[in-house]
Design a protein around this motif. Structure first.
Motif, mmCIF file in Angstrom:
data_model
loop_
_atom_site.group_PDB
_atom_site.id
_atom_site.type_symbol
_atom_site.label_atom_id
_atom_site.label_comp_id
_atom_site.label_asym_id
_atom_site.label_seq_id
_atom_site.Cartn_x
_atom_site.Cartn_y
_atom_site.Cartn_z
ATOM 1 N N LEU A 122 -45.192 138.233 26.274
ATOM 2 C CA LEU A 122 -44.080 138.090 27.215
ATOM 3 C C LEU A 122 -42.737 138.137 26.491
ATOM 4 C CD1 LEU A 122 -45.431 135.285 29.596
ATOM 5 C CD2 LEU A 122 -45.327 137.752 30.005
ATOM 6 N N TRP A 171 -42.003 139.897 23.784
ATOM 7 C CA TRP A 171 -41.670 141.288 23.480
ATOM 8 C C TRP A 171 -41.245 142.049 24.736
ATOM 9 C CZ3 TRP A 171 -40.340 143.123 19.066
ATOM 10 C CH2 TRP A 171 -40.815 142.553 17.888
ATOM 11 N N MET A 172 -41.889 141.724 25.842
ATOM 12 C CA MET A 172 -41.482 142.352 27.103
ATOM 13 C C MET A 172 -40.036 141.980 27.454
ATOM 14 S SD MET A 172 -44.933 141.927 29.425
ATOM 15 C CE MET A 172 -44.062 142.484 30.870
#
Length: 333
Positions: free
Chosen positions: A86, A88-89
């Motif tokens: 999450l 990196w998103m």
């Protein structure tokens, strides 16, 4: 006693003459619409905020941006530590936001450059026209041709200008030829935009009985019209550029007292006063439409790369007549 019959003479004294300053206001003048929505919109758009207000809003925007950036960074780092996927998103989405902001900033900068190019070209044309300098006029025509190089609808006009310009040895005559060949179709498109905006503002004013609504309609309609006129002449602008251009046009009109009822609006106001006997809103609609047309003509002067030649500037009354024909009965007079 006998009653004497016959005519009775009654002496009536003449009333004192009424002085001009004591005469009552004629009904038409008392009911004359004033175009309040357009006047208020122009004054709001042209009003410059104080330096203290500018400092407040800029500091507030900077503080909000800083706090939002810190909060976003802390949230992303926390997500990276707790849930790497999450995190990196969120980091990718934040990067996309930054790229979008950079793209929007670049587009606004290019828009300001385009508007500045029109200003520079118009100033050079005014100088060449005033001095009669043939070399300066030819340079203006070369720059004007380059400005519209990618406009497919002007390809034939550019070819005709290129075939004739070397045969002219007078600076003002060369500029007049360039105006006739290249700017005449653009002027026609700009006039259509002015007529559409005048029709829209007049209709909203006549049909919507809410003062704030017609003021907002007048302001948004004029901003859209000025932006479209700038695009027609090659000065495509972003939201900030359009707002700055609108303020420049309306500030000029307010400073010169042109956003008011004047000689060029006499015919429009006459029609508005007749309509106001039927409906006050119809009369206000006519005058607001006329003031919108005047703003449109001023926008043409500001955005046009060449100054208007003799007899080329559109008349407000003619624009309004075409815009409102059939809208309120048979016309506005």
């Amino acid at each position: 006693m006998t009653t004497r019959k016959g005519p009775v003479m009654i002496a009536i004294s003449d009333p004192a003459p009424i002085l001009p300053q004591e005469a009552p206001v004629p009904p038409d003048a008392a009911a004359l619409p004033e175009g309040g929505a357009m006047l208020l919109a122009a004054q709001l758009a042209a009003k410059r905020p104080s330096r203290l207000a500018l400092l407040f809003w800029r500091a507030t925007a900077g503080l909000i941006t800083l706090m939002a950036g810190i909060a976003a960074w802390d949230g992303i780092t926390a997500l990276l530590a707790a849930r790497p996927l999450l995190g990196w998103m969120a980091l990718v989405l934040a990067g996309l936001v930054m790229v979008s902001v950079a793209g929007l900033t670049l587009r606004e900068w290019l828009a300001f450059r385009r508007l500045g190019r029109l200003d520079h070209l118009r100033a050079a044309a005014l100088g060449a026209q005033a001095t009669g300098d043939l070399a300066a006029a030819r340079e203006v025509v070369v720059q004007l041709d380059a400005l519209y190089r990618d406009r497919a609808e002007l390809a034939a006009a550019r070819a005709a200008l290129a075939a004739q310009r070397d045969d002219i040895f007078d600076g003002p005559a060369l500029l007049a030829l360039a105006e006739a060949r290249l700017l005449s179709p653009l002027d026609h498109a700009a006039r259509l935009e002015i007529e559409a905006a005048s029709r829209q503002v007049a209709t909203v004013t006549a049909l919507v009985p809410i003062a704030l609504a017609d003021m907002l309609a007048a302001l948004t309609g004029n901003i859209r019209m000025i932006r479209r006129i700038a695009e027609i002449y090659g000065g495509r602008s972003g939201p900030l550029g359009a707002w700055r251009l609108t303020r420049a046009v309306l500030s000029h009109l307010v400073a010169t007292g042109a956003v008011a009822i004047g000689d060029d609006l006499i015919g429009s106001v006459a029609g508005g006063s007749v309509l106001s006997k039927i409906s006050r809103r119809f009369g206000e609609g006519v005058v607001n439409g006329a003031l919108t047309a005047r703003v449109g003509v001023a926008a043409m002067e500001v955005c046009r790369p060449l100054p208007f030649g003799p007899g080329q500037k559109p008349a407000v009354s003619a624009l309004l007549r075409r815009a409102l024909t059939g809208l309120f009965g048979s016309g506005t007079g």
